[in-house]
Design a protein around this motif. Sequence first.
Motif, mmCIF file in Angstrom:
data_model
loop_
_atom_site.group_PDB
_atom_site.id
_atom_site.type_symbol
_atom_site.label_atom_id
_atom_site.label_comp_id
_atom_site.label_asym_id
_atom_site.label_seq_id
_atom_site.Cartn_x
_atom_site.Cartn_y
_atom_site.Cartn_z
ATOM 1 N N LYS A 212 0.838 -1.191 0.000
ATOM 2 C CA LYS A 212 0.000 0.000 0.000
ATOM 3 C C LYS A 212 0.881 1.251 0.000
ATOM 4 C CE LYS A 212 -4.337 -1.554 2.097
ATOM 5 N NZ LYS A 212 -5.336 -1.273 3.155
ATOM 6 N N ARG A 213 0.389 2.287 -0.626
ATOM 7 C CA ARG A 213 1.141 3.531 -0.718
ATOM 8 C C ARG A 213 0.562 4.584 0.216
ATOM 9 N NH1 ARG A 213 5.689 2.570 -4.129
ATOM 10 N NH2 ARG A 213 5.058 1.021 -5.672
ATOM 11 N N MET A 214 1.363 5.595 0.492
ATOM 12 C CA MET A 214 0.895 6.718 1.295
ATOM 13 C C MET A 214 0.159 7.707 0.392
ATOM 14 S SD MET A 214 1.744 6.173 4.431
ATOM 15 C CE MET A 214 1.596 7.815 5.145
ATOM 16 N N VAL A 215 -0.968 8.197 0.846
ATOM 17 C CA VAL A 215 -1.716 9.223 0.124
ATOM 18 C C VAL A 215 -1.183 10.587 0.540
ATOM 19 C CG1 VAL A 215 -3.979 10.274 -0.238
ATOM 20 C CG2 VAL A 215 -3.766 7.782 -0.089
ATOM 21 N N ASP A 216 -0.867 11.406 -0.443
ATOM 22 C CA ASP A 216 -0.323 12.737 -0.185
ATOM 23 C C ASP A 216 -1.474 13.742 -0.080
ATOM 24 O OD1 ASP A 216 0.944 15.168 -0.105
ATOM 25 O OD2 ASP A 216 2.284 14.766 -1.798
ATOM 26 N N PRO A 217 -1.766 14.256 1.121
ATOM 27 C CA PRO A 217 -2.897 15.179 1.279
ATOM 28 C C PRO A 217 -2.673 16.544 0.630
ATOM 29 C CG PRO A 217 -1.657 15.017 3.322
ATOM 30 C CD PRO A 217 -1.076 13.995 2.400
ATOM 31 N N SER A 218 -1.436 16.842 0.257
ATOM 32 C CA SER A 218 -1.155 18.154 -0.336
ATOM 33 C C SER A 218 -1.502 18.217 -1.817
ATOM 34 C CB SER A 218 0.330 18.505 -0.149
ATOM 35 O OG SER A 218 1.149 17.647 -0.928
ATOM 36 N N ILE A 219 -1.745 17.058 -2.436
ATOM 37 C CA ILE A 219 -2.066 17.045 -3.868
ATOM 38 C C ILE A 219 -3.518 17.426 -4.083
ATOM 39 C CG2 ILE A 219 -2.297 15.549 -5.895
ATOM 40 C CD1 ILE A 219 0.145 14.019 -4.941
ATOM 41 N N ASP A 220 -3.752 18.353 -5.001
ATOM 42 C CA ASP A 220 -5.104 18.796 -5.343
ATOM 43 C C ASP A 220 -5.791 17.692 -6.134
ATOM 44 O OD1 ASP A 220 -7.418 19.968 -6.271
ATOM 45 O OD2 ASP A 220 -6.453 21.776 -7.045
ATOM 46 N N MET A 221 -6.791 17.058 -5.521
ATOM 47 C CA MET A 221 -7.493 15.941 -6.157
ATOM 48 C C MET A 221 -8.813 16.372 -6.790
ATOM 49 S SD MET A 221 -5.460 13.384 -5.743
ATOM 50 C CE MET A 221 -6.464 11.925 -6.048
ATOM 51 N N LYS A 222 -9.147 17.639 -6.688
ATOM 52 C CA LYS A 222 -10.433 18.110 -7.191
ATOM 53 C C LYS A 222 -10.317 18.911 -8.483
ATOM 54 C CE LYS A 222 -12.675 18.244 -2.636
ATOM 55 N NZ LYS A 222 -13.388 19.097 -1.640
ATOM 56 N N THR A 223 -9.301 19.750 -8.577
ATOM 57 C CA THR A 223 -9.159 20.603 -9.754
ATOM 58 C C THR A 223 -8.567 19.810 -10.904
ATOM 59 O OG1 THR A 223 -8.701 22.467 -8.282
ATOM 60 C CG2 THR A 223 -8.241 22.772 -10.620
ATOM 61 N N PRO A 224 -9.241 19.747 -12.055
ATOM 62 C CA PRO A 224 -8.690 19.019 -13.203
ATOM 63 C C PRO A 224 -7.301 19.549 -13.557
ATOM 64 C CG PRO A 224 -10.973 19.617 -13.602
ATOM 65 C CD PRO A 224 -10.566 20.328 -12.348
ATOM 66 N N PRO A 225 -6.373 18.676 -13.903
ATOM 67 C CA PRO A 225 -5.008 19.118 -14.215
ATOM 68 C C PRO A 225 -4.921 20.239 -15.260
ATOM 69 C CG PRO A 225 -5.019 16.764 -13.923
ATOM 70 C CD PRO A 225 -6.457 17.195 -13.866
ATOM 71 N N PRO A 226 -5.717 20.219 -16.346
ATOM 72 C CA PRO A 226 -5.622 21.349 -17.279
ATOM 73 C C PRO A 226 -5.961 22.685 -16.624
ATOM 74 C CG PRO A 226 -6.760 19.510 -18.307
ATOM 75 C CD PRO A 226 -6.631 19.169 -16.853
ATOM 76 N N VAL A 227 -6.915 22.661 -15.714
ATOM 77 C CA VAL A 227 -7.277 23.898 -15.005
ATOM 78 C C VAL A 227 -6.141 24.316 -14.079
ATOM 79 C CG1 VAL A 227 -8.933 24.973 -13.432
ATOM 80 C CG2 VAL A 227 -9.731 23.348 -15.168
ATOM 81 N N GLN A 228 -5.494 23.352 -13.449
ATOM 82 C CA GLN A 228 -4.352 23.676 -12.598
ATOM 83 C C GLN A 228 -3.260 24.372 -13.399
ATOM 84 O OE1 GLN A 228 -2.861 20.634 -9.904
ATOM 85 N NE2 GLN A 228 -4.775 19.475 -10.065
ATOM 86 N N VAL A 229 -2.995 23.877 -14.600
ATOM 87 C CA VAL A 229 -1.977 24.497 -15.443
ATOM 88 C C VAL A 229 -2.397 25.911 -15.834
ATOM 89 C CG1 VAL A 229 -0.709 24.352 -17.618
ATOM 90 C CG2 VAL A 229 -1.199 22.273 -16.322
ATOM 91 N N ASP A 230 -3.651 26.071 -16.210
ATOM 92 C CA ASP A 230 -4.143 27.381 -16.631
ATOM 93 C C ASP A 230 -3.986 28.426 -15.528
ATOM 94 O OD1 ASP A 230 -4.865 26.183 -18.992
ATOM 95 O OD2 ASP A 230 -7.002 26.055 -18.519
ATOM 96 N N LYS A 231 -4.115 28.007 -14.273
ATOM 97 C CA LYS A 231 -4.081 28.937 -13.143
ATOM 98 C C LYS A 231 -2.668 29.265 -12.668
ATOM 99 C CE LYS A 231 -8.642 27.817 -11.215
ATOM 100 N NZ LYS A 231 -9.378 27.296 -10.027
ATOM 101 N N MET A 232 -1.675 28.546 -13.149
ATOM 102 C CA MET A 232 -0.301 28.773 -12.683
ATOM 103 C C MET A 232 0.238 30.116 -13.158
ATOM 104 S SD MET A 232 1.825 25.242 -13.135
ATOM 105 C CE MET A 232 1.519 23.821 -12.117
#
Length: 467
Positions: A212-232
Amino acid sequence: MRLLAKLAMLPILFAMTSPTLAQGVTNQDAYEIAKDAYVYSYPLVLTYLTAKQTTNYAEPTGIPTQAPVNQFSHAREFTPVDFKAVVRPNMDTLYSPAVLDLGPEPVVLSVPATDRYFMLPLMSLWTDVFAVPGTRTTGPNTARDFLLVSPRWQGTAPAGLEIIRSPTRYLDIVGRTKTDGPADYDAVHEVQAGYKLTPLSAWGKGNYVPPKRMVDPSIDMKTPPPVQVDKMNAATYFGMFAELLKDNPPSPVDYPMIHRLERLGFKVGQPFDLNAQPANIQQAFERGAADGNALVLAEGKKAGGEGLKGWVYTTHSGAYGVDYLYRAAIAQCCLGENLAQDAVYPSVATDSEGKPLDGSSKYVLHFEKGKLPPVNGFWSVTAYDQDGYFIPNAIKRQALGDRSNLVANADGSVDIFIQPDSPGKDKEANWLPVAAGQPFNLLMRLYWAGEEVLDGVWTPPSVKKSQ
């Protein structure tokens, strides 16, 4: 002798003059370089963010694209008709996606011997498909074990393993296995069970069970990646780009782009702090990022067929060379496109008169005798609503194709009837239902397309109104 002496001096003269020339960058030059660099780097940044989000799970959830790194997340059935999380799902294959991190160590990809059509395209973080184990390439009924290694790995492969060197530390696999409906699921699951990923350190030591792996709580799991890029902002974007280049290096054909970036203080393998650059360079990167993003979004819409008439498709996906804008556009609209030799995806939203397809009318897709899609694999046509989702209907049919027992006309031609109500009992085998009064679009899938498709000799027929 004088000529030889002059020629011998050229390297010295170049070494003396090139630094001065490299520093002679105008504000306009800097802006153009930054804009081009944004387009160039867009697939790398987008794919990385997508990989981080889709692998942030302790173990596979049973939903494709939700599994830790170096683990498959197999689809066990076709996407439900009412499922809205994925656009344009297919009714042809069961997916087997995985994201690999080859940084810690190589990974063994095992492929079973099967006569069933399958493909396991390996896509770099730059979105180039560099290998495709499967029926078309490695052949049917051939079990293989491939050692997938990072760009800088220098080890020796154990006996029986064939090295495939990835251009990047991270890579995506979006496996597909031909599926002939729910009655075929069990047989497909057996094939999927043969797709295995094993760390090299565990190879040959029995059946490997990933932890089993550790889940990283700091990763944004809600915002679609293309939107994340657009907002950078520019500093964040190019800082991430610089970090990614350390383990996911440029291609040998990218030197012209890299050399241009060096003129702005951006060095491959080194961190890049935009805020530490001169004010004019900061402004150039900020303008370049904004305009580069707008360009990618606009080209992405075109690549996806928005606003265009007739069937829209490409026969140049999966391997992009230095066509950075096209590569970015495909990543933005259709991340994960296959090599055209493996799959071509014509889509259409208008009829033969250029009018939007709508369930208020009836249509026919007519294939002349001998003019059905020329493929070595298989083909289908799927109907979607205007948002890219399946259209519920009474006969529970979302697609028709070469496995649908289509009934030919007396002259050998084949008609597919696209309309909300039945075309009559004698034609229902060829009926593709849509919703009454609602806009829709069609997507044709051509697996292992024939040369006639790739060369443009064969093109899909127009969708014509039948009333």
